[in-house]
Design an enzyme around this catalytic site. Structure first.
Site, PDB file in Angstrom:
ATOM      1  N   LYS A  34      -3.506   3.756  -2.120  1.00 33.51           N
ATOM      2  CA  LYS A  34      -3.800   2.326  -1.988  1.00 33.51           C
ATOM      3  C   LYS A  34      -4.756   2.094  -0.823  1.00 33.51           C
ATOM      4  O   LYS A  34      -4.403   2.310   0.334  1.00 33.51           O
ATOM      5  CB  LYS A  34      -2.537   1.507  -1.740  1.00 33.51           C
ATOM      6  CG  LYS A  34      -2.856   0.014  -1.875  1.00 33.51           C
ATOM      7  CD  LYS A  34      -1.892  -0.889  -1.152  1.00 33.51           C
ATOM      8  CE  LYS A  34      -2.250  -1.168   0.263  1.00 33.51           C
ATOM      9  NZ  LYS A  34      -3.420  -2.015   0.494  1.00 33.51           N
ATOM     10  N   GLU A  70      -3.114  -2.418  21.612  1.00 31.83           N
ATOM     11  CA  GLU A  70      -4.314  -2.005  20.888  1.00 31.83           C
ATOM     12  C   GLU A  70      -5.083  -3.272  20.463  1.00 31.83           C
ATOM     13  O   GLU A  70      -4.551  -4.098  19.726  1.00 31.83           O
ATOM     14  CB  GLU A  70      -3.889  -1.200  19.654  1.00 31.83           C
ATOM     15  CG  GLU A  70      -5.053  -0.599  18.900  1.00 31.83           C
ATOM     16  CD  GLU A  70      -4.597   0.287  17.739  1.00 31.83           C
ATOM     17  OE1 GLU A  70      -3.687  -0.109  16.996  1.00 31.83           O
ATOM     18  OE2 GLU A  70      -5.187   1.367  17.563  1.00 31.83           O
ATOM     19  N   GLY A 115       3.890   1.166  10.244  1.00 32.00           N
ATOM     20  CA  GLY A 115       4.378   2.550  10.271  1.00 32.00           C
ATOM     21  C   GLY A 115       5.883   2.591  10.512  1.00 32.00           C
ATOM     22  O   GLY A 115       6.606   3.363   9.881  1.00 32.00           O
ATOM     23  N   GLU A 170      -0.059   8.142  10.847  1.00 30.91           N
ATOM     24  CA  GLU A 170      -1.142   8.113  11.847  1.00 30.91           C
ATOM     25  C   GLU A 170      -1.269   6.667  12.272  1.00 30.91           C
ATOM     26  O   GLU A 170      -1.749   5.830  11.504  1.00 30.91           O
ATOM     27  CB  GLU A 170      -2.476   8.541  11.220  1.00 30.91           C
ATOM     28  CG  GLU A 170      -2.503   9.942  10.665  1.00 30.91           C
ATOM     29  CD  GLU A 170      -2.730  10.986  11.720  1.00 30.91           C
ATOM     30  OE1 GLU A 170      -2.978  10.631  12.884  1.00 30.91           O
ATOM     31  OE2 GLU A 170      -2.633  12.176  11.384  1.00 30.91           O
ATOM     32  N   SER A 176      -1.235   0.363  11.273  1.00 30.61           N
ATOM     33  CA  SER A 176      -0.651  -0.148  12.509  1.00 30.61           C
ATOM     34  C   SER A 176       0.725   0.470  12.771  1.00 30.61           C
ATOM     35  O   SER A 176       1.427   0.873  11.841  1.00 30.61           O
ATOM     36  CB  SER A 176      -0.528  -1.665  12.422  1.00 30.61           C
ATOM     37  OG  SER A 176       0.337  -2.007  11.359  1.00 30.61           O
ATOM     38  N   THR A 177       1.101   0.496  14.029  1.00 34.21           N
ATOM     39  CA  THR A 177       2.409   1.034  14.416  1.00 34.21           C
ATOM     40  C   THR A 177       3.523   0.192  13.797  1.00 34.21           C
ATOM     41  O   THR A 177       4.550   0.718  13.362  1.00 34.21           O
ATOM     42  CB  THR A 177       2.513   1.072  15.954  1.00 34.21           C
ATOM     43  OG1 THR A 177       1.506   1.982  16.416  1.00 34.21           O
ATOM     44  CG2 THR A 177       3.866   1.557  16.421  1.00 34.21           C
ATOM     45  N   CYS A 221      -8.683   4.112  15.762  1.00 37.13           N
ATOM     46  CA  CYS A 221      -7.346   4.307  16.340  1.00 37.13           C
ATOM     47  C   CYS A 221      -7.416   5.146  17.599  1.00 37.13           C
ATOM     48  O   CYS A 221      -6.622   4.962  18.515  1.00 37.13           O
ATOM     49  CB  CYS A 221      -6.405   4.921  15.314  1.00 37.13           C
ATOM     50  SG  CYS A 221      -7.102   6.331  14.473  1.00 37.13           S
TER      51      CYS A 221
HETATM   52  P1  NDP Z   1      -1.820  -2.475   8.520  1.00 35.23           P
HETATM   53  O1  NDP Z   1      -1.028  -1.414   9.165  1.00 35.23           O
HETATM   54  O2  NDP Z   1      -1.118  -3.668   7.993  1.00 35.23           O
HETATM   55  O3  NDP Z   1      -2.684  -1.868   7.317  1.00 35.23           O
HETATM   56  C1  NDP Z   1      -2.763  -0.524   6.945  1.00 35.23           C
HETATM   57  C2  NDP Z   1      -2.498  -0.347   5.456  1.00 35.23           C
HETATM   58  O4  NDP Z   1      -1.115  -0.561   5.160  1.00 35.23           O
HETATM   59  C3  NDP Z   1      -3.240  -1.316   4.566  1.00 35.23           C
HETATM   60  O5  NDP Z   1      -3.600  -0.671   3.371  1.00 35.23           O
HETATM   61  C4  NDP Z   1      -2.178  -2.367   4.342  1.00 35.23           C
HETATM   62  O6  NDP Z   1      -2.443  -3.139   3.212  1.00 35.23           O
HETATM   63  C5  NDP Z   1      -0.954  -1.540   4.141  1.00 35.23           C
HETATM   64  N1  NDP Z   1       0.314  -2.215   4.351  1.00 35.23           N
HETATM   65  C6  NDP Z   1       0.574  -3.395   4.985  1.00 35.23           C
HETATM   66  N2  NDP Z   1       1.898  -3.646   4.981  1.00 35.23           N
HETATM   67  C7  NDP Z   1       2.497  -2.618   4.339  1.00 35.23           C
HETATM   68  C8  NDP Z   1       3.860  -2.292   4.014  1.00 35.23           C
HETATM   69  N3  NDP Z   1       4.868  -3.073   4.392  1.00 35.23           N
HETATM   70  N4  NDP Z   1       4.117  -1.140   3.351  1.00 35.23           N
HETATM   71  C9  NDP Z   1       3.111  -0.306   3.006  1.00 35.23           C
HETATM   72  N5  NDP Z   1       1.811  -0.570   3.265  1.00 35.23           N
HETATM   73  C10 NDP Z   1       1.500  -1.705   3.939  1.00 35.23           C
HETATM   74  O7  NDP Z   1      -2.957  -2.917   9.525  1.00 35.23           O
HETATM   75  P2  NDP Z   1      -3.728  -4.335   9.570  1.00 35.23           P
HETATM   76  O8  NDP Z   1      -4.889  -4.245   8.690  1.00 35.23           O
HETATM   77  O9  NDP Z   1      -2.782  -5.463   9.354  1.00 35.23           O
HETATM   78  O10 NDP Z   1      -4.212  -4.376  11.070  1.00 35.23           O
HETATM   79  C11 NDP Z   1      -3.342  -4.851  12.088  1.00 35.23           C
HETATM   80  C12 NDP Z   1      -3.546  -4.089  13.367  1.00 35.23           C
HETATM   81  O11 NDP Z   1      -3.190  -2.742  13.167  1.00 35.23           O
HETATM   82  C13 NDP Z   1      -4.971  -4.016  13.833  1.00 35.23           C
HETATM   83  O12 NDP Z   1      -5.311  -5.116  14.582  1.00 35.23           O
HETATM   84  C14 NDP Z   1      -4.986  -2.753  14.613  1.00 35.23           C
HETATM   85  O13 NDP Z   1      -4.570  -3.005  15.925  1.00 35.23           O
HETATM   86  C15 NDP Z   1      -3.983  -1.896  13.933  1.00 35.23           C
HETATM   87  N6  NDP Z   1      -4.597  -0.911  13.018  1.00 35.23           N
HETATM   88  C16 NDP Z   1      -4.612   0.368  13.413  1.00 35.23           C
HETATM   89  C17 NDP Z   1      -5.194   1.314  12.613  1.00 35.23           C
HETATM   90  C18 NDP Z   1      -5.239   2.707  13.046  1.00 35.23           C
HETATM   91  O14 NDP Z   1      -5.892   3.523  12.403  1.00 35.23           O
HETATM   92  N7  NDP Z   1      -4.571   3.039  14.113  1.00 35.23           N
HETATM   93  C19 NDP Z   1      -5.807   0.999  11.331  1.00 35.23           C
HETATM   94  C20 NDP Z   1      -5.679  -0.395  10.971  1.00 35.23           C
HETATM   95  C21 NDP Z   1      -5.094  -1.287  11.810  1.00 35.23           C
HETATM   96  P3  NDP Z   1      -3.475  -4.397   3.318  1.00 35.23           P
HETATM   97  O15 NDP Z   1      -4.404  -4.150   4.412  1.00 35.23           O
HETATM   98  O16 NDP Z   1      -4.128  -4.326   2.029  1.00 35.23           O
HETATM   99  O17 NDP Z   1      -2.626  -5.582   3.504  1.00 35.23           O
END
Ligand code: NDP
Length: 474
Positions: free
Chosen positions: A181, A386, A238, A255, A234-235, A289
């Site tokens: 996804k 972050e 995660g 990650e 995001s943490t 990240c």
């Molecule tokens: P998310 O952790 O929400 O997004 C990462 C992925 O997980 C997306 O595909 C998201 O879907 C999906 N997702 C969201 N909720 C769930 C769930 N309950 N179960 C399974 N999958 C899920 O990050 P955000 O885009 O909301 O960003 C928020 C913050 O996270 C950022 O501001 C940043 O600080 C941090 N971040 C960190 C990253 C890293 O690599 N360390 C990467 C991205 C964000 P969808 O986006 O389609 O809703």
């Protein structure tokens, strides 16, 4: 400092065809879903396409297709699976110009980064794991390592195609099948990849792409017939995933976020360090990240270094991601822009001093000027949380011990940087840093042969290298 005026040098967007709508890629076919959502270009807010939103039944179908395909895919000799991966890698190279433009349109990142960093690394990842497919017995993971089954993979929006490669290449090389996804704001390169799979004649069901938002990700990771969950994001999410997977027997790698310290000692070459600091925090708009978002600079050189850094920042070009001169593109979404804006306001409110070079931001789209905060202390939220944007928090230190103490004073532990002329100091400090990756006199260097992953709230498991195979084998 005066800046050369460059004439615009836009990459042509006509090199890639974007369909008005896309379905879900399940069992080798594109099919419709009940609902759809729009994906936009964050630099202009123009709608690029309308994409299917996968519900629970769609995720069910995708997992079932991956399960069916697993039987024959896992039974193929590794050398046969390798042929498909090599083919995918070569097609990605051949079509990398299209893919780079598509990635920059959907994500907002500068074309010079998608073209020169993301896409070459994507191809390299497939080439690298193709090489492992027939050598798994020799990977040090036992005489007869077995694939796990169906991998449910959820990826973020900051490196859409590269995160796909990090997830799919090792999964396929080890004989697993995949349901992936992509993030809601950046689904297009994963859908393009579905077409690459067809072009490579990958057997149906080996790779399935289900687009959607967080709920689609949740259905996938909670699906009872998924054997392995791989997540980057995001943490907070995660943590939710770790809770939902606990006790199910699914293998999990996470990650997550980071708040990396980039430590500059008084003997560091200043000009190179400034380049490394700029690369560390402004590469990919700081949506990284492992970004070097906390600069720790030795007090005796702080003012000289900051003067140089500010001068360098005035030369950064912010604007059209498709322009080949652009250094900093668009923020990926309004939600992310709001988060960066909010945390930056909190930083100023808590007493840190904010500075950005003068720069004109486009009227439409989501933009944030490169920003540094000085006078930051450990207690400030901008030193702990972050921000995931082009915002650097600057702290100072006097002794190596203080640098290490401050660098490790974070809930995260993904990466760190050390700048010093002295090899012994680099080794001594690196040894004490609780970070999965430590760069010395460089930053944000990636290579498929090198394992990547974190400590503490940055997650667990490693991706890349021989270590990356372990997450997909029993
Ligand atoms: P998310 O952790 O929400 O997004 C990462 C992925 O997980 C997306 O595909 C998201 O879907 C999906 N997702 C969201 N909720 C769930 C769930 N309950 N179960 C399974 N999958 C899920 O990050 P955000 O885009 O909301 O960003 C928020 C913050 O996270 C950022 O501001 C940043 O600080 C941090 N971040 C960190 C990253 C890293 O690599 N360390 C990467 C991205 C964000 P969808 O986006 O389609 O809703």
């Amino acid at each position: 400092m005066s800046l050369f005026e460059y004439a615009p040098a836009p990459e042509s967007r006509s090199v890639v065809d974007i369909a008005p709508s896309y379905g879900l890629f399940i069992d080798g076919e594109f099919g419709e879903a009940k609902d759809t959502f729009k994906t936009i270009n964050p630099a202009t807010e123009e709608v690029l396409s309308e994409v299917a939103l996968a519900g629970p039944e769609d995720v069910d179908r995708a997992v079932a297709a991956a399960r069916r395909a697993f039987e024959s895919w896992s039974a193929l000799p590794g050398s046969e699976r390798a042929k498909y991966l090599f083919r995918i890698a070569r097609i990605i190279q051949e079509r990398s110009r299209e893919l780079a433009v598509l990635e920059s349109l959907d994500n907002g990142k500068p074309i010079k980064e998608s073209r020169d960093v993301d896409l070459p690394l994507v191809a390299a990842h497939f080439f690298y794991y193709a090489g492992w497919a027939d050598k798994l017995k020799y990977a040090g993971l036992g005489p007869d390592p077995r694939p796990l089954g169906v991998a449910g993979q959820v990826i973020p929006w900051n490196f859409p195609m590269l995160m796909l490669a990090w997830k799919i290449a090792p999964a396929l090389a080890t004989g697993n099948t995949v349901v992936l996804k992509p993030a809601e704001t950046t689904p297009l390169s994963a859908l393009f990849f579905a077409d690459v799979c067809r072009q490579a004649e990958l057997p149906p069901g080996v790779v399935n792409i289900v687009t959607g938002a967080g709920d689609t990700g949740r259905y996938l990771v909670e699906h009872p017939d998924v054997n392995k969950v791989a997540f980057t994001g995001s943490t907070e999410v995660g943590r939710q995933i770790a809770r939902s997977v606990a006790g199910t027997g699914k293998k999990l790698t996470l990650e997550l976020g980071g708040k990396a310290a980039n430590i500059v000692f008084d003997d560091a070459p200043i000009d190179q360090a400034v380049e490394g600091i700029v690369n560390g925090i402004f590469f990919n708009q700081g949506h990284v990240c492992c970004a070097g978002s906390r600069l720790l600079v030795q007090e005796s050189i702080a003012s000289e270094l900051l003067d140089s850094l500010k001068r360098r920042m005035t030369t950064l070009r912010v604007g059209d991601p498709l322009d080949k001169n652009t250094d900093i593109g668009a923020i990926n979404s309004r939600a992310q822009l709001d988060r960066i804006t909010e945390l930056s306001e909190i930083g100023a409110g808590e007493g840190a001093e904010r500075w950005s070079p003068p720069c004109e931001l486009p009227d439409r789209g989501f933009w944030f000027a490169p920003t540094i905060f000085t006078g930051v202390t450990q207690a400030h939220r901008i030193a702990r949380e972050e921000i995931f944007g082009p915002v650097l928090s600057v702290l100072t230190f006097r002794t190596p011990a203080e640098a290490v103490e401050k660098a490790n004073n974070t809930p995260y532990g993904l990466s760190a940087g050390i700048w010093s002329e002295k090899g012994s100091r680099i080794l001594a400090v690196a040894d004490q840093l609780r970070a999965g990756v430590v760069w010395a006199n460089t930053f944000n260097k990636f290579d498929p042969t090198s394992p990547f992953g974190g400590y503490k709230e940055s997650g667990y498991g490693r991706e890349g290298g021989r270590h990356g195979l372990e997450a997909y084998l029993a």
